[in-house]
Design an enzyme around this catalytic site. Structure first.
Site, PDB file in Angstrom:
ATOM      1  CE  LYS A  11      75.200  53.709  30.873  1.00 30.76           C
ATOM      2  NZ  LYS A  11      76.382  53.537  32.077  1.00 30.76           N
ATOM      3  CB  ALA A 101      84.179  61.888  31.911  1.00 27.11           C
ATOM      4  CB  ALA A 102      79.239  61.443  34.845  1.00 29.67           C
ATOM      5  N   GLY A 103      79.875  58.106  33.903  1.00 30.85           N
ATOM      6  CA  GLY A 103      79.278  56.930  33.636  1.00 30.85           C
ATOM      7  C   GLY A 103      77.748  56.728  33.517  1.00 30.85           C
ATOM      8  N   GLY A 107      77.608  61.172  26.240  1.00 33.73           N
ATOM      9  CA  GLY A 107      78.047  61.176  24.832  1.00 33.73           C
ATOM     10  C   GLY A 107      77.163  60.411  23.973  1.00 33.73           C
ATOM     11  CG  ASP A 141      76.790  52.867  26.916  1.00 33.91           C
ATOM     12  OD1 ASP A 141      76.513  51.562  27.098  1.00 33.91           O
ATOM     13  OD2 ASP A 141      77.444  53.095  27.559  1.00 33.91           O
TER      14      ASP A 141
END
Ligand code: ATP
Length: 315
Positions: A11, A101-103, A107, A141
């Site tokens: 997303k 870990a990219a926003g 995960g 999320d």
């Protein structure tokens, strides 16, 4: 024994506003979330032993209980002990395509895929709201990742209000491979710097939260006014991430100058994206930015916005 292959899309945040903090340590958020076609692929199958085994092709993805896919399987085994007993344990293989870990909720979407996959594998017949309630227990999320599309997300991000889909737009994503931003750091730093502006009163929080529905970005989305959508992109976390990470700030400037409808950082970063009218426009912007920043560590993706969350690819 059956194997399910699931598509777990990433997303982006079209809008992220921090309006307060909460007693549970999370923040009160007002967001507009959007699924994109860039996705992980997960294979889930019964392994005939009473355990959960995780495999992944990406060296930075943990394979233990800190992995959201693992935790999703654990949660399902606790919630449905009879099915777990009958079918035995599960093997989960993640083909990681979403940067870590990219926003981009990489995960969370894997966790959502495991909920959907085990519901199918164990023939539980859970509804979408039931899957989303389970998702809430894993992370803010996850409920959005289950359903996907375009949605207003409030509370910690788990309260969802779907809005008209924006799936005809394209997007260029850019991220330095070896750069990651810790989500807890970003929120804690924001609180230190801007905590005084937080709304304290529940009434004010509710009123601010409901304003998003009639706000300009939601209006632009329902009218499919692409230019306005591009101009109204917003992310409060840019205020703390860009000053600390000059590479991200520079990347954002260069992408913005390269064209498209609008440029913004996603979530807590460090991924930056530009919304585009077409694939051709997205590829031109990618090439322009590549010429400006000749760093082999910088990665790009050209993908489309999408209206669907977790999908079953094959049985
Ligand atoms: P969000 O947008 O939800 O804040 P993110 O896209 O910034 O998430 P993730 O890709 O989910 O970040 O990774 C954050 C951390 O979570 C990683 O550093 C990793 O240790 C851990 N993690 C746990 N499960 C997974 C998973 N299935 N895939 C990737 N990282 C995972």
């Amino acid at each position: 024994m059956r194997t399910y292959t699931l598509i777990a899309p990433a997303k982006i945040n079209l809008y992220l506003e921090i309006i307060g903090d909460r007693p549970d340590g999370y923040h009160e958020l007002v967001m507009i979330l959007q699924t994109i076609e860039l996705a992980d692929r997960l294979e889930i199958r019964c392994n005939g032993i009473q355990g959960i085994q995780l495999h992944c092709n990406h060296p930075l993805v943990p394979l233990d209980q800190t992995n959201l896919a693992y935790r999703a399987a654990q949660l399902m085994s606790q919630e449905f002990p009879e099915a777990f007993g009958n079918y035995g344990g599960v093997d989960i293989t993640i083909d990681k395509q979403i940067p870590v870990a990219a926003g981009l909720a990489g995960g969370s979407t894997d966790g959502a895929a495991v909920l959907v996959g085990l519901d199918l594998l164990w023939e539980l017949g859970l509804t979408l709201p039931q899957l989303q309630r389970l998702g809430e227990k894993l992370g803010s999320d996850v409920p959005f990742c289950v359903a996907g599309g375009t949605a207003i997300a409030t509370g910690r991000g788990e309260k969802l209000d779907p809005i008209p889909d924006l799936d005809s737009l394209w997007v260029v994503l850019a991220k330095y491979q070896n750069l990651s931003v810790s989500t807890p750091w970003a929120y804690q730093t924001y609180k230190k710097q801007f905590g005084e502006t937080y709304l304290k009163d529940l009434k004010n929080i509710e009123s601010r939260t409901s304003q998003i529905n009639s706000g300009p970005l939601v209006k632009a989305i329902s009218q499919k006014d692409r230019k306005k959508i591009g101009k109204l992109l917003h992310n409060d976390l840019e205020n703390v991430v860009l000053p600390e990470y000059s590479q991200v700030a520079q990347l954002r400037n260069i992408l913005q100058q390269a064209g498209g409808l609008g440029t913004m950082m996603s979530g807590s970063g460090p991924t930056v994206f530009t919304l585009c009218n077409s694939q051709a426009e997205a590829e031109t912007i990618q090439q322009k930015a590549r010429q400006e920043i000749k760093d082999p560590d910088l990665e790009f993706w050209v993908t489309k916005l999408s209206s669907t969350g977790i999908q079953v690819a094959s049985v």
